[in-house]
Design an enzyme around this catalytic site. Structure first.
Site, short mmCIF file in Angstrom:
data_model
loop_
_atom_site.label_atom_id
_atom_site.label_comp_id
_atom_site.label_asym_id
_atom_site.label_seq_id
_atom_site.Cartn_x
_atom_site.Cartn_y
_atom_site.Cartn_z
N ARG B 263 0.86 -1.19 0.00
CA ARG B 263 0.00 0.00 0.00
C ARG B 263 0.89 1.23 0.00
O ARG B 263 1.36 1.66 1.04
CB ARG B 263 -0.89 -0.02 1.25
CG ARG B 263 -2.09 0.92 1.21
CD ARG B 263 -2.68 1.11 2.59
NE ARG B 263 -1.87 2.03 3.35
CZ ARG B 263 -1.77 2.05 4.69
NH1 ARG B 263 -2.42 1.19 5.42
NH2 ARG B 263 -0.99 2.94 5.29
N HIS B 267 -3.61 4.87 4.33
CA HIS B 267 -4.78 3.99 4.38
C HIS B 267 -5.97 4.66 3.71
O HIS B 267 -6.66 4.07 2.89
CB HIS B 267 -5.11 3.63 5.83
CG HIS B 267 -6.42 2.93 5.98
ND1 HIS B 267 -6.61 1.63 5.57
CD2 HIS B 267 -7.63 3.34 6.45
CE1 HIS B 267 -7.87 1.27 5.80
NE2 HIS B 267 -8.50 2.30 6.33
N TYR B 276 3.55 6.25 11.53
CA TYR B 276 3.74 4.83 11.83
C TYR B 276 4.66 4.08 10.88
O TYR B 276 4.95 2.91 11.07
CB TYR B 276 2.40 4.10 11.96
CG TYR B 276 1.47 4.23 10.76
CD1 TYR B 276 1.67 3.45 9.61
CD2 TYR B 276 0.38 5.10 10.78
CE1 TYR B 276 0.82 3.55 8.52
CE2 TYR B 276 -0.48 5.20 9.68
CZ TYR B 276 -0.25 4.42 8.56
OH TYR B 276 -1.09 4.52 7.48
C1 LIG Z 1 -15.25 -5.11 11.54
C2 LIG Z 1 -14.38 -3.92 11.27
N1 LIG Z 1 -13.43 -3.58 12.17
C3 LIG Z 1 -12.67 -2.50 11.96
C4 LIG Z 1 -12.82 -1.72 10.85
C5 LIG Z 1 -11.97 -0.46 10.65
N2 LIG Z 1 -11.03 -0.66 9.55
C6 LIG Z 1 -11.31 -0.25 8.30
S1 LIG Z 1 -10.12 -0.66 7.21
C7 LIG Z 1 -9.16 -1.38 8.41
C8 LIG Z 1 -7.86 -2.01 8.03
C9 LIG Z 1 -8.01 -3.14 7.07
O1 LIG Z 1 -6.77 -3.62 6.66
P1 LIG Z 1 -6.62 -4.68 5.50
O2 LIG Z 1 -7.66 -5.74 5.62
O3 LIG Z 1 -5.22 -5.13 5.48
O4 LIG Z 1 -6.98 -3.89 4.17
P2 LIG Z 1 -6.19 -2.64 3.50
O5 LIG Z 1 -6.78 -1.42 4.12
O6 LIG Z 1 -4.77 -2.80 3.80
O7 LIG Z 1 -6.51 -2.68 2.06
C10 LIG Z 1 -9.79 -1.26 9.64
C11 LIG Z 1 -9.23 -1.76 10.91
C12 LIG Z 1 -13.83 -2.10 9.95
N3 LIG Z 1 -14.07 -1.41 8.81
N4 LIG Z 1 -14.59 -3.20 10.18
#
Ligand SMILES: Cc1ncc(C[n+]2csc(CCOP(=O)(O)OP(=O)(O)O)c2C)c(N)n1
Ligand SMILES: [Mg+2]
Lengths: 324, 368
Positions: B263, B267, B276
Site C-alpha cells: 500500500r 490507508h 507509523y
Molecule cells: C469489523 C471492522 N473492524 C474495523 C474496521 C476499521 N477498519 C477499516 S479498514 C481497516 C484495516 C483493514 O486492513 P486490510 O484488511 O489489510 O486492508 P487494507 O486497508 O490494507 O486494504 C480497519 C481496521 C472495519 N471497517 N470493520
C-alpha cells in the site's frame, strides 16, 4: 487548568490510570504504536511499553474475549473498539460472556473492564461510521453504559469506569472529539457513575439527552428560552444503571419531558426512559413524554442533516408537551 | 515454533520488466495488455485527483490503491462477466475492468442522485447488480462467508461461474475469514478468496497481525488450496486467478490466493502514515517493485508503449475525470424519499409517519 478537547482528556485519563495502577492495560486495533486512529491511546506504548499498550489483530470478538481473560486474571483492561459500528462481531462475548460471568458463576468470576468506543453521527460517516448502538447493550443486564458529553466529563467518567468493579461500555461521541473543549484539571478526579447532571435548571420542561446530543439540547433550550419557555436540561451521563432519582425529581417538578437521542426511535433508549417515567410519574405529568430521535432508518451518507435531531425539531417536541 | 510449509511465490514478469526464465505471458491479445496498463494509469490519475478533492473539502473521504492496482485489475480480467466479485474497498480497478463507468464511480463518491446506492454510503462503497459487483459494506470480512454462499449457490445451480472475494491481510484476522474458508472447503464451493497482502492494516504491519509466516498457509487448515503470487506482477495475477477459476468450475474446490503487494498510499484520507512508517525504509523498496514500473518497461521493450502515449493518455484521463466530477457536482442529491425507502420493500406505518414529519420539519427549517 489547561483547556483540553475530548481526545486529550481521554488520553490524559488513560495516562493517569496507567501511572497509578500497573494492572491497567490498553489495546485495540491500531491502539499501540500509532496510539489509535483517533489518537486516544497516544504515548501509552512509548511510555509504558508494548506489554501494557498494544495493537490488536483486526478481530472484535477477539478483543472482547481477550479482555475477558485479562480481567479474570485480575488485570484491568481498557479495550478499544475502533468504531462502535464494528462492535457486533464481539456481541456474543459482550452479551453472553462479559455481561453474564459474575452471575452465572455465583459471583466467583466478575470481569471488571472497560470497552471504549467512538460512536454517533453528524459527521457524514454514512451507515457504518455513524451508529448509536447503545440501546442494544442496555438489554443485556450486567454491563454498565457510560456516555460523556464533554472533555471534563469524559475524563472523570472514564477514571470512574476504570475504577468500577463491573464491565463498562464507554461510548465516546466522536462528533465532538475535537470540537468540544473544556477546562480539565490535570490531577486525578472521578465523576461518580449513575449520577445524572442537571446542566441547566428550569421549570417547565425536562429535556434529557447524552453525548453529543446534550449540546443540541442546550441549544434547543436557548431557543425555547427566547420564546419564554423555561427548560431543565439533564445530561444523563450513565445510561445503565441510570439515575432515576434525578429524573423523577425533575419530571415531578416540570410535569413535562422530552427525550432526545440519535439512535432510531423504535427500541431506542428513549423508549425505556419514557415508559419508566410514565409509570412512576403519571399523575405529575401534564402531557405525554415526547421523543425526538433519529428516524427508523439506517444512517444515510447523503442525508446527515435530515437524519440528525436539531434544536428546531427539539423545540417543536417541547411545544408538543406544552400545547397538549 | 512449527514451521509453515514454504510456499513459492508465483511470478512471471520481474521487477525490470523482463519475463522470468521459462515463464511466458498468459494467453491474451497484446492490445489487452496495453488496455490493462492504461487502466492502471487511469486509476492513478483518479486516485491522486480525488485525494486532492478531499483535501479541498469537495468530497468527504477517499481511499487510494496506489501500488496495488495489478491485483484487482488482473483479477477482474481473468474472471468472466458471469463471475461475481465481492470487493473490500480498495479494488476500483476491478470495477472499471468489469464495466463500471467512471461517472458511476464518481457519482457514488458524491452520493448524488446518479449514485446506484442512492447516496446512502460513504465514498468507496460502489457496486452494481448488473455487473455482478456486490455492493461494498464497511464491516471487514463480512463478504468472505457471503462469497462462499454465493459460490455454493452457483454450484447447485450448475453454472459455469465462480464467486471471488477481495480482502486485505488485516481482514484475515476476523472470524468471518475463517468461517468463509471453512464453509467453502466443506461444501467445495467454487469460490476464490483473494487476499491483497499490502503489508499494512491502517498502522498495523503484517507481523503484528498474525504470527504465521504468510497468509496462504492458512488454507491448509481448511483443506483448501493456498497459493502465493507476486501481486505487482499483472501477468502472474492473471495466471493464478485463471488457475483458481479453472479449479473451482471443475468442482475441485476453492482457492485462497495471497497476493504480495504494498500500500504505497496512506490507508485513507484520514490517517498520516508518517506517524507509523518510514517512507524511505518501508515504502522505498516497494516503489521500485510497483506494477506500473515493470509493465511500462515490458511494453516499451515490445514497442507497444511510449512516454508520449503515456502523457497523452494521462491527459485524456484527467479530462474525462474532470468532466465526470463536474457532472457529479452539478447532479442534485437524491430525493429525500430515499432516506426512508429500501428499509423494507414497502414503508410500514412508522416510516410513513416519520417521512411526513420530516417534510414538515424541512419546510419549517427552510430546507424545502
Ligand atoms: C469489523 C471492522 N473492524 C474495523 C474496521 C476499521 N477498519 C477499516 S479498514 C481497516 C484495516 C483493514 O486492513 P486490510 O484488511 O489489510 O486492508 P487494507 O486497508 O490494507 O486494504 C480497519 C481496521 C472495519 N471497517 N470493520
Ligand atoms: Mg492491508
Amino acid at each position: 487548568m489547561p483547556i483540553m478537547n475530548m481526545i486529550e482528556a481521554i488520553n490524559n485519563a488513560l495516562h493517569l490510570s496507567f501511572e497509578r495502577d500497573p494492572d491497567v492495560v490498553a489495546f485495540g486495533e491500531d491502539s499501540g504504536y500509532y496510539g489509535g486512529v483517533f489518537r486516544a491511546t497516544k504515548g501509552l506504548q512509548e511510555k509504558y511499553g508494548t506489554e501494557r499498550c498494544f495493537d490488536a489483530p483486526i478481530c472484535e470478538q477477539g478483543i472482547a474475549g481477550f479482555a475477558f481473560g485479562l480481567a479474570l486474571y485480575g488485570l484491568k483492561p481498557v479495550a478499544e473498539i475502533q468504531f462502535s459500528d464494528y462492535m457486533y462481531p464481539a456481541f456474543d462475548q459482550i452479551v453472553n460472556e462479559i455481561a453474564k460471568s459474575r452471575y452465572r458463576s455465583g459471583g466467583q468470576w466478575p470481569v471488571p473492564m472497560v470497552i471504549r468506543t467512538p460512536y454517533g453521527g453528524g459527521i457524514n460517516g454514512g451507515l457504518y461510521h455513524s451508529q448509536s448502538p447503545e440501546s442494544f447493550y442496555t438489554h443485556a443486564p450486567g454491563i454498565k453504559i457510560v456516555i460523556p458529553s464533554d472533555p471534563y466529563e469524559a475524563k472523570g467518567l472514564l477514571l470512574a469506569s476504570i475504577k468500577d468493579q463491573n464491565p463498562v461500555l464507554f461510548f465516546e461521541p466522536k462528533k465532538i472529539y475535537r470540537s468540544s473543549k473544556a477546562d480539565v484539571p490535570t490531577d486525578y478526579y472521578e465523576i461518580p457513575l449513575s449520577k445524572a447532571r442537571i446542566a441547566k435548571e428550569g421549570s417547565q420542561v425536562t429535556l434529557i439527552g447524552w453525548g453529543a446530543i446534550h449540546h443540541v439540547n442546550m441549544d434547543a433550550a436557548k431557543l425555547a428560552e427566547k420564546e419564554g419557555i423555561s427548560i431543565e436540561v439533564i445530561d444523563l451521563r450513565t445510561i445503565i444503571p441510570y439515575d432515576i432519582e434525578t429524573l423523577d425529581a425533575s419530571v415531578k417538578k416540570t410535569g413535562r419531558c422530552v427525550i432526545v437521542h440519535e439512535a432510531p426511535r423504535t427500541s431506542g433508549f428513549g423508549a425505556e426512559l419514557s415508559a419508566t417515567l410514565h409509570e412512576r410519574n403519571m399523575l405529575h405529568l401534564h402531557a405525554p413524554i415526547q421523543r425526538m430521535t433519529g428516524w427508523d432508518t439506517h444512517y444515510p451518507f447523503s442525508f446527515d442533516y435530515e437524519y440528525y435531531p436539531n434544536p428546531k425539531r427539539i423545540l417543536w417536541a417541547i411545544k408538543q408537551t406544552l400545547e397538549f | 515454533m512449527a514451521k509453515a510449509p514454504k510456499l513459492p511465490v508465483h511470478q512471471i514478469l520481474d521487477e525490470n520488466g523482463e519475463l522470468l526464465k521459462g515463464a511466458s505471458v498468459p494467453d491474451m491479445p497484446k492490445e489487452d495488455i496495453v488496455e490493462l496498463f492504461k487502466t492502471i494509469l487511469k486509476v492513478r490519475v483518479i486516485d491522486s485527483r480525488m485525494f486532492k478533492m478531499q483535501r479541498q473539502g469537495r468530497i468527504a473521504f477517499y481511499m487510494a490503491t496506489q501500488g496495488e492496482e495489478a491485483t484487482h485489475v488482473g483479477t477482474a480480467y481473468a474472471l468472466k462477466p458471469q463471475d461475481w466479485m465481492f470487493p473490500q474497498y480498495r479494488e476500483h480497478g476491478a470495477a472499471f475492468v468489469r464495466g463500471l463507468t467512471l461517472q458511476q464511480f464518481i457519482n457514488q463518491i458524491f452520493g448524488n442522485s446518479g449514485d446506484l446506492n442512492k447516496g446512502r454510503q460513504m465514498p468507496m462503497h460502489w457496486g452494481s447488480r448488473n455487473l455482478n459487483l456486490v455492493t461494498i459494506s464497511s464491516p471487514l470480512g463480512t463478504q468472505i462467508p457471503q462469497c462462499a454462499g454465493a459460490a455454493y449457490a452457483m454450484k447447485i445451480k450448475k453454472k459455469d461461474s465462480v464467486a471471488l472475494a477481495f480482502f486485505g491481510e488485516g481482514t484475515t484476522s476476523e472470524g468471518d475469514f475463517h468461517a468463509g474458508l471453512n464453509f467453502a472447503g466443506v461444501y467445495k464451493a467454487p469460490a476464490i478468496f483473494f487476499c491483497r497482502n499490502n503489508g499494512w492494516a491502517i498502522s498495523t504491519p503484517f507481523h503484528r497481525q498474525t504470527a504465521a509466516e504468510n497468509i496462504a498457509v492458512k488454507a491448509v487448515a481448511y483443506g483448501i488450496e493456498g497459493v502465493r503470487v507476486d501481486g505487482n506482477d499483472l501477468f502472474a495475477v492473471i495466471d493464478i486467478v485463471r488457475q483458481a477459476r479453472e479449479r473451482a468450475v471443475k468442482g475441485n474446490g476453492p482457492t485462497l490466493i495471497e497476493a504480495l503487494t504494498y500500500r504505497l498510499s496512506s490507508h485513507s484520507t484520514s490517517d498520516d502514515p508518517s506517524a507509523y512508517r518510514s517512507e524511505e525504509k518501508d515504502d522505498g523498496p516497494w516503489k521500485l517493485k510497483e506494477p506500473a514500473v515493470r509493465l511500462r518497461k515490458f511494453l516499451g521493450n515490445q514497442g507497444l508503449w511510449s512516454m508520449k502515449e503515456e502523457q497523452d493518455w494521462e491527459k485524456a484521463c484527467e479530462k474525462e475525470l474532470l468532466d465526470a466530477i463536474k457532472v457529479a457536482e452539478n447532479t442534485p442529491k437524491p430525493e429525500m424519499d430515499a432516506l426512508f425507502e429500501d428499509i423494507f420493500d414497502e414503508l410500514p406505518w412508522n416510516l410513513r409517519e416519520q417521512k411526513s414529519q420530516l417534510i414538515t420539519f424541512l419546510k419549517n427549517e427552510g430546507k424545502r
